[in-house]
Design an enzyme around this catalytic site. Structure first.
Site, mmCIF file in Angstrom:
data_model
loop_
_atom_site.group_PDB
_atom_site.id
_atom_site.type_symbol
_atom_site.label_atom_id
_atom_site.label_comp_id
_atom_site.label_asym_id
_atom_site.label_seq_id
_atom_site.Cartn_x
_atom_site.Cartn_y
_atom_site.Cartn_z
ATOM 1 N N GLU A 293 2.437 -7.044 4.129
ATOM 2 C CA GLU A 293 1.717 -5.873 4.645
ATOM 3 C C GLU A 293 2.118 -4.601 3.896
ATOM 4 O O GLU A 293 1.973 -3.502 4.408
ATOM 5 C CB GLU A 293 1.962 -5.682 6.160
ATOM 6 C CG GLU A 293 2.040 -6.955 6.987
ATOM 7 C CD GLU A 293 0.718 -7.690 7.058
ATOM 8 O OE1 GLU A 293 -0.277 -7.200 6.493
ATOM 9 O OE2 GLU A 293 0.674 -8.772 7.676
ATOM 10 N N ASP B 199 -6.536 -8.107 -0.511
ATOM 11 C CA ASP B 199 -6.375 -9.480 -0.035
ATOM 12 C C ASP B 199 -7.291 -10.377 -0.850
ATOM 13 O O ASP B 199 -8.484 -10.079 -1.009
ATOM 14 C CB ASP B 199 -6.772 -9.582 1.440
ATOM 15 C CG ASP B 199 -5.645 -9.151 2.368
ATOM 16 O OD1 ASP B 199 -4.484 -9.216 1.951
ATOM 17 O OD2 ASP B 199 -5.948 -8.744 3.497
ATOM 18 N N TRP C 184 0.655 -0.797 4.589
ATOM 19 C CA TRP C 184 -0.787 -0.587 4.412
ATOM 20 C C TRP C 184 -1.541 -0.885 5.707
ATOM 21 O O TRP C 184 -2.748 -0.998 5.707
ATOM 22 C CB TRP C 184 -1.325 -1.359 3.215
ATOM 23 C CG TRP C 184 -1.582 -2.842 3.374
ATOM 24 C CD1 TRP C 184 -1.159 -3.655 4.368
ATOM 25 C CD2 TRP C 184 -2.357 -3.651 2.479
ATOM 26 N NE1 TRP C 184 -1.596 -4.935 4.162
ATOM 27 C CE2 TRP C 184 -2.337 -4.964 3.002
ATOM 28 C CE3 TRP C 184 -3.054 -3.422 1.302
ATOM 29 C CZ2 TRP C 184 -2.996 -6.022 2.381
ATOM 30 C CZ3 TRP C 184 -3.706 -4.477 0.687
ATOM 31 C CH2 TRP C 184 -3.667 -5.754 1.217
#
Lengths: 378, 528
Positions: free
Chosen positions: B191, B352, B405
């Site tokens: 993350e 991602d 994030w």
């Protein structure tokens, strides 16, 4: 003496079935109990101006601390120390501030009045004369800054060129005899074994092995009784609407404002909501940098502040005070709670908490506890 | 690298460890299967095309240790093949169902081709070993492979027990080295969660660099002279690269991002919900609960439920336009920034990996077009952190700011009133793991005690995944996430108790080893 008969080869272990694995998983899951924890307090930063604290206290430690105080009803507090290095932007609080807590196990959130500072909290009992008995000291937590650094010095450094690191030697992997699992899914691995064909179809959303509520219902949590210090909510203890607000909540706000009124002009930070000012007559922290500009007359010294948010001003001091109620406690997992007409989430370990602004006047929080009984919630 | 500046495209491929041999099939395992078909295989096929065309693409790909373990797990590989067979049967039926319908038949054919390609790539070309596929592209210079923490534990909230962080980071590196035969130079912090001091652990594990969100660099101390356009080096020389907010907004933003274009395929309209239940029943896991099948025939169109049929040609036209816009904006940015006397600018665009293909159907085509456009003459080129560090042996020294994030940029998404109950249990278990590792340090690895100790470490690691509080907070599959945390903590506690009572039951241990089987070489001494 005759020789013992030769040992025959033991029977090979029976292969595993999917049901056996499921049963084991369910059995171990159902037996889970939160582990006993030592007396400790841990801080975690949520964001630049908010941190989370959780604590646990061993009963013997609490009793020993009580014995050291000449006070019948000491306060359990988290005493926060600003341990920011010199030169940290903002005003470093030179004296600690206290946040009152309750219960031998619990958690709370603390809102801070400036970002980028570092804190350590002492968990302890505070008695008369500000005598403080330490139970545990927390880790240090460094709150992130909210904006760019004022430091614009420049220096370069070569970046790290790793050598091949010395990894721990690879250990022998656990290799359960694969033949034990061969029969699980004959043919295509995803096809259920024939012996499992009676099983009800598995719901895609809630697979049968992870029925959370079923497991929680049979969990035996190590409840502590009220006499041990943890506040189990008893519906009969609810106060009638006409009864005055408990002194503790109003007293916190009152103390805060009274002390701030005495704040020397040179110090301008305010403590976080819910926090008490520094004990005794030590100087209070400074006012927030973002103080409300509006000016309203200060309340009489010693009055109970019943507004959830207000501001007041004097010649050299501007303040903004946010007062909140933080209700927390623990019940049996699986119960439903409704406090003041709002459903409150009961966490899987039975704890719950509710924060809301402090309203004007007496605070009455109707509490309804529902428990499933014979497929009905009562 | 002779350009004015560089664009660093970094993809993070990660899924939590989901493998349920105790069930014949399991809904959440489909997350992996869908990602393979829709994201990982299209990414591999894109790289194959770029390699065939000799495009000097440079991409950074993070493969999390849990994803590597799942992609290499024989049970999940077999289940993926079964899943793919079912999808291909559905494709065949959809071709027949839509035959003669010019609105939907081309899309049905597209799905059939996609599934055939997945089967060919997965089984025939790479024999089920997708990590090995990515390794070939790394060997050929198209990819820099990096990794993440062992089970994607959210490190800022585990740091109350420093050995928990240490085990996550060192084991992540160890898994990568076992899988690829070399250590990873970079780490994708789970993350992008960073706290001050973490770089010391990264250095110990041999990582040269990591990524942080924009404010991790913007609020660094002292203030970075080049802002986000250059990385900074921590005091120990480990380098932090900051996410470029414009790169993120144009791809991620729901309102401004490319994936919301009306001509792109709509994610939500799916025959699993549109068709009559009797028609779709054979393709439902339990025969009754509607699910997303992946067969989606409509384009986003606009707000509301009235969707128009998907038009692949028009969608690909939009891909081209969006890729050109994206590259043009990056070119303009580096022209504005350089050339100058300092380090060359680098714009970091981390995403991602599952965004491309699974969530944004046309994402792989966008990515490929961007990489091909970067191949042309111009002020900007594709580059990786390793490329950049090779050109810049020294960097500005600064301490990055704690950040993530996640929503609001800090720890709140993983630490809130719905998830805060987890951390006392995780930290207590990590502390207990240290006690066990010390007490049983002399146990031979293949003894019952040694095996139980390693299995306890696996249980703890699996409970620490950042995915569980993330899912709880998101409100999707939250019961499943909650059960996973509780089950892994319960298994840890069971093993702890069995070790302390000297009553390790081998059959039960075998069952746990089989059910929770990642990290065969986990070293319990990491917790000491």
């Amino acid at each position: 003496m005759t020789d013992a008969p030769p040992l025959s080869d033991p029977d090979p272990p029976a292969p595993f079935t999917a049901r056996e694995l499921r049963d084991l998983a369910t059995e171990i899951g159902a037996a889970f109990e939160p582990a006993a924890t030592p007396t400790e307090v841990v801080l975690l930063d949520v964001d630049p101006t908010r941190l989370h604290a959780y604590w646990s206290i061993v009963a013997a430690d609490l009793n020993a601390a009580r014995d050291q105080l000449n006070d019948d009803s000491p306060d359990l507090v988290l005493r926060f120390h600003d341990v920011s290095p010199r030169g940290t932007p903002g005003t470093r609080a030179e004296v600690p501030f206290d946040v009152e807590i309750q219960g031998r196990r619990g958690a709370t959130y603390v809102d801070l009045w400036q970002a980028g500072h570092s804190y350590v909290a002492d968990l302890g009992l505070r008695g008369g004369g500000d005598h403080f008995v330490l139970l545990a000291r927390s880790n240090q937590v460094d709150q992130p800054p909210l904006g760019p650094s004022a430091d614009d010095s420049y220096a370069e450094i070569g970046h790290f060129e790793p050598e091949i690191p010395a990894f721990p030697a690879l250990t022998i992997p656990p290799t359960p005899d694969p033949s034990l699992f061969d029969g699980l899914f004959p043919g295509r691995a995803a096809e259920p074994p024939a012996s499992e064909s009676d099983d009800p179809p598995e719901s895609p959303e809630t697979p049968d092995v992870v029925e959370v509520t079923d497991v929680l219902d049979v969990m035996e949590f190590p409840f502590v009784t009220e006499s041990e210090g943890f506040p189990l909510i008893d519906p009969s203890s609810l106060r009638p609407a006409s009864e005055a607000m408990p002194a503790g909540i109003g007293a916190t706000a009152t103390t805060t404002v009274k002390t701030l009124g005495d704040t020397p002009a040179a110090t301008t930070d305010a403590p976080p909501p819910g926090a008490r000012s520094a004990p005794g007559d030590t100087p209070a922290p400074d006012a927030p940098a973002t103080a409300n500009e509006s000016r309203v007359p200060p309340p009489p010294t010693g009055s109970v502040i019943t507004l959830s948010s207000f501001s007041l001003g004097q010649e050299a001091v501007e303040l903004e005070v946010h007062a909140e109620i933080h209700v927390f406690g623990r019940t049996r997992p699986g119960r439903r709670l409704i406090i003041d007409g709002r459903p409150v989430t009961v966490r899987p370990d039975g704890t719950f908490s509710l924060r809301r602004p402090l309203p004007r006047g007496a605070v009455v929080l109707p509490l309804i506890v529902e428990e499933e009984s014979e497929d009905e919630w009562r | 690298m002779t350009a004015y500046g560089y664009l660093c495209l970094a993809l993070h491929a990660h899924l939590p460890y989901i493998r349920h041999p105790e069930h014949g099939s399991f809904f959440e395992e489909r997350w992996l299967f869908e990602a393979i078909t829709e994201s990982y295989v299209p990414l591999i096929r894109m790289l194959e095309r770029l390699r065939a065309d000799a495009v000097p693409a440079r991409l950074t790909l993070s493969l999390s240790p849990t994803l590597i373990a799942m992609l290499r797990d024989p049970l999940l590989q077999a289940r993926y093949r079964t899943h793919l067979d079912g999808m291909r049967r559905l494709a065949d039926r959809e071709l027949r169902r839509t035959r003669g319908d010019s609105r939907f038949a081309p899309t049905a054919l597209l799905y059939e081709e996609m599934l055939d390609a997945a089967a060919g790539t997965f089984d025939q070309t790479y024999r089920g070993d997708l990590p090995a596929a990515f390794a070939t592209f790394a060997d050929d210079g198209l990819l820099d492979l990096i990794t993440s923490a062992a089970t994607h534990g959210y490190l800022p909230l585990l740091r109350a027990e420093p050995n928990a962080v240490r085990a996550q980071v060192l084991l992540g590196q160890s898994c990568f080295r076992t899988a690829f035969g070399r250590p990873a130079n970079g780490i994708w912090l789970p993350e992008c969660g960073y706290y001050r001091g973490l770089e010391t652990v990264l250095e110990d594990a041999g990582f040269r660099y990591f990524f942080v969100d924009s404010h991790g660099i913007e609020n660094a101390r002292p203030r970075p002279r080049m802002g986000l356009a250059a990385p900074v080096a921590c005091a120990n020389g480990v380098v932090a690269f900051g996410r470029d907010p414009d790169c993120s907004r144009q791809v991620w933003s729901r309102d401004e991002g490319y994936p919301g274009d009306p001509w792109y395929r709509d994610f939500h309209r799916d025959i699993g919900f549109d068709l009559d239940i009797e028609t779709i029943r054979p393709f439902l896991l339990d025969g009754k609960t509607r699910i997303h099948t992946g067969f989606k025939y409509h384009r986003i169109t606009g707000p509301g439920d009235d969707k128009q049929p998907y038009n692949r040609t028009r969608a690909l036209e939009r891909v081209r336009a969006h890729a050109e816009h994206f590259v043009r904006e990056r070119r303009n940015a580096v022209v504005r920034l350089g050339p100058g006397p300092g380090p060359k600018p680098i714009l970091v665009a981390p995403y991602d990996a599952e965004l491309f293909g699974h969530w944004w159907f046309e994402g792989p085509q966008f990515l490929e077009t961007v990489l091909r456009l970067l191949n042309g003459e111009g002020p900007i080129a594709a580059g990786t952190p390793d490329d950049y560090l090779a050109l810049h042996p020294s960097l500005q020294r600064a301490a990055p700011s704690p950040s993530s994030w996640g929503e609001k940029g800090f720890n709140e998404f993983w630490l809130n009133e719905g998830t805060d109950w987890i951390y006392p249990h995780l930290n207590a278990a990590a502390r207990r793991m240290g006690d066990l590792a010390r007490h049983f340090a002399a146990a031979p690895p293949d003894s019952l005690h040694g095996r139980a100790l390693r299995q306890a470490a696996r249980s703890l690691l699996l409970a620490q995944a950042s995915d569980w509080p993330f899912i709880m907070r998101s409100g999707t599959s939250s019961d499943y996430a909650l059960a996973r945390v509780r089950d892994h903590l319960a298994r840890f506690q069971y093993l702890d108790d069995a070790l302390c009572r000297d009553s390790v039951d081998e059959r039960r241990l075998q069952a746990l080893e089989f059910m929770d089987n990642p990290f065969p070489d986990v070293d319990p001494s990491l917790y000491v």
